[in-house]
Design an enzyme around this catalytic site. Structure first.
Site, PDB file in Angstrom:
ATOM      1  CB  THR A  88      20.567  11.551 -24.333  1.00 20.37           C
ATOM      2  OG1 THR A  88      20.942  11.204 -25.833  1.00 20.37           O
ATOM      3  CG2 THR A  88      21.791  12.226 -23.619  1.00 20.37           C
ATOM      4  CG  HIS A 141      25.802  27.950 -13.432  1.00 19.04           C
ATOM      5  ND1 HIS A 141      25.274  28.115 -12.174  1.00 19.04           N
ATOM      6  CD2 HIS A 141      27.187  27.741 -13.268  1.00 19.04           C
ATOM      7  CE1 HIS A 141      26.320  28.022 -11.286  1.00 19.04           C
ATOM      8  NE2 HIS A 141      27.478  27.799 -11.989  1.00 19.04           N
TER       9      HIS A 141
END
Length: 443
Positions: free
Chosen positions: A361, A413
């Site tokens: 982005t 994660h």
């Protein structure tokens, strides 16, 4: 007389919603002039008229969702010679011009290599098997056993047991709307349900506006973005890293070649292809960042389909450069420009906004200097490329003014650890600061 039907906009698309009629009954229309806007599970687009004539009747109202092949409108061509073979056979609507195969669509995935490009990326693995959450669906209608990939994914993300849902789609089919309604009402958790369902968009009660306030209804695009973003935050264990990159050489190179590039290619050379090219290499070097978590399995992808976020009037969309690892800098620039232009013109195909393996982005053109983006599911990472600015830096033990930029990455994660995220960003940084991009541009 030609009957316009709901077109098939992709293999998995079996219905669409009429967003807006661009012509009213009695108005004339030219061949290939936009007739209506349609929304599917994956993309919004304009559909052109296959014939010239007068819109004689609109059959399906705005806001209605109907299956592929449903009669939508009729167009009087002013003569019988163009109305088919004379026995009343109805002609289906053509898909948008951007959806027709054409030799000029050189950047369409899987993209052919540009002259200096390596071979195209290998084909994507087969679609994931049916979600366990689907279970054994009860027979509640002739199409109740049909589940789109989007419905399966949403059910997986929110831990819904689809066997407990009553479908409101054609023939009893479970639709995206049914799944989101179940999420909003608490849903029915399956055996692999996450600890908490995604927050509901209707959690805050409706209230009359106060003095100086204006109520702006959420568009369907805004609702879709909200649902996707909330679901992503609920799904991923998001963490974040950042590096600062010296872009001085790239800025100088672009300034030197941008006029010749525009004259040759017909569009501006931006910084996004440079960052994309450097990121693709890093993804191939650290493929775990280019992975997807499916249940308790990590699917590592040794090809790159790069999602590039595009801002337009109604919100945000992420078209996908398929086979990005098979393109050089010029090929990436062509593909990114083509997808961005067609995204803003609502001419993307549903298949062009799916199957991203990673996402970039770029809020930099709007003045942002540092971002913490939300992961585009089912990716495990998203890279934010912010504004390039002149900053004071130490170069060879001397103070200098250099063009620099912050590159940041949000990562999941559950799949990625801090060491891997740091190594990946370091590779992107090294590529941008050391590569000979002039050679990629053929100069």
């Amino acid at each position: 007389m030609t009957t316009i039907k709901m077109p098939q906009l992709g293999e998995t698309i079996i219905e669409g919603t009429i967003l807006k009629w661009l012509k009213a009954e009695g108005e004339t229309i030219e061949r290939d002039e936009p007739l209506f806007e349609i929304s599917t599970d994956k993309v919004d687009t304009e559909v052109p008229s296959p014939v010239a004539g007068t819109v004689s009747k609109i059959i399906v109202a705005e806001g209605e969702t109907v299956p592929v092949g449903t009669d939508l409108a009729t167009i009087d061509e002013g003569g019988d010679e163009a109305a088919g073979d004379g026995d009343g056979e109805q002609a289906p609507a053509e898909a948008p011009a951007a959806e027709q195969p054409a030799a000029a669509a050189a950047d369409e995935a899987p993209a052919p290599p540009t002259p200096a490009s390596p071979a195209p990326a290998p084909s994507e693995p087969a679609a994931r098997p049916a979600a366990a959450s689907a279970g054994s669906l009860p027979d509640r209608g002739p199409r109740s056993q049909i589940l789109s990939p989007l419905v399966r994914r949403l059910a997986d993300e929110h831990g819904l047991d689809l066997a407990q849902l009553q479908g409101t789609g054609t023939g009893g089919r479970i639709t995206k709307k049914d799944v989101l309604a179940a999420v909003a009402s608490g849903g029915t958790a399956g055996p692999a349900a996450p600890a908490q369902a995604a927050p509901s968009l209707q959690a805050v009660p409706q209230a009359a506006p106060g003095s100086g306030e204006e109520v702006v209804p959420m568009s369907h695009i805004r609702k879709a973005i909200a649902t996707h973003m909330l679901g992503s935050l609920q799904t991923s264990a998001r963490a974040w890293n950042m590096v600062e990159v010296d872009m001085e050489e790239i800025v100088r190179l672009r300034a030197r070649v941008k006029e010749d590039f525009k004259a040759r290619e017909g569009f501006n050379l931006t910084y996004t292809p440079f960052v994309t090219r450097a990121t693709v290499d890093a993804l191939l070097a650290y493929p775990m960042v280019n992975a997807e978590l499916r249940g308790e399995q990590i699917v590592v992808k040794h090809y790159v389909n790069m999602g590039v976020a595009v801002s337009y009037d109604e919100g945000l969309i992420v078209p996908v450069v398929k086979g990005a690892d098979g393109m050089n800098l010029v090929g990436l620039a062509r593909s990114i420009n083509d997808l961005a232009m067609r995204a803003r013109a609502k001419q993307l195909k549903p298949d062009e906004v799916t199957a991203a393996t990673f996402t970039i982005t770029n809020p930099g053109p709007f003045g942002s200097i540092l971002s913490v983006p939300i992961i585009n599911q089912p990716n495990v990472g998203i890279l934010a490329f912010d504004a390039i600015e002149k900053r004071v830096a130490v170069v060879n033990d001397a103070i200098a003014i250099r063009h620099r930029v912050y590159l940041s990455m949000s990562w999941d994660h559950r799949v990625i650890d801090g060491a891997l995220a740091s190594q990946f960003l370091a590779r992107v940084k090294e590529n941008l600061e050391t590569w000979d991009f002039a050679g990629d541009l053929g100069i």
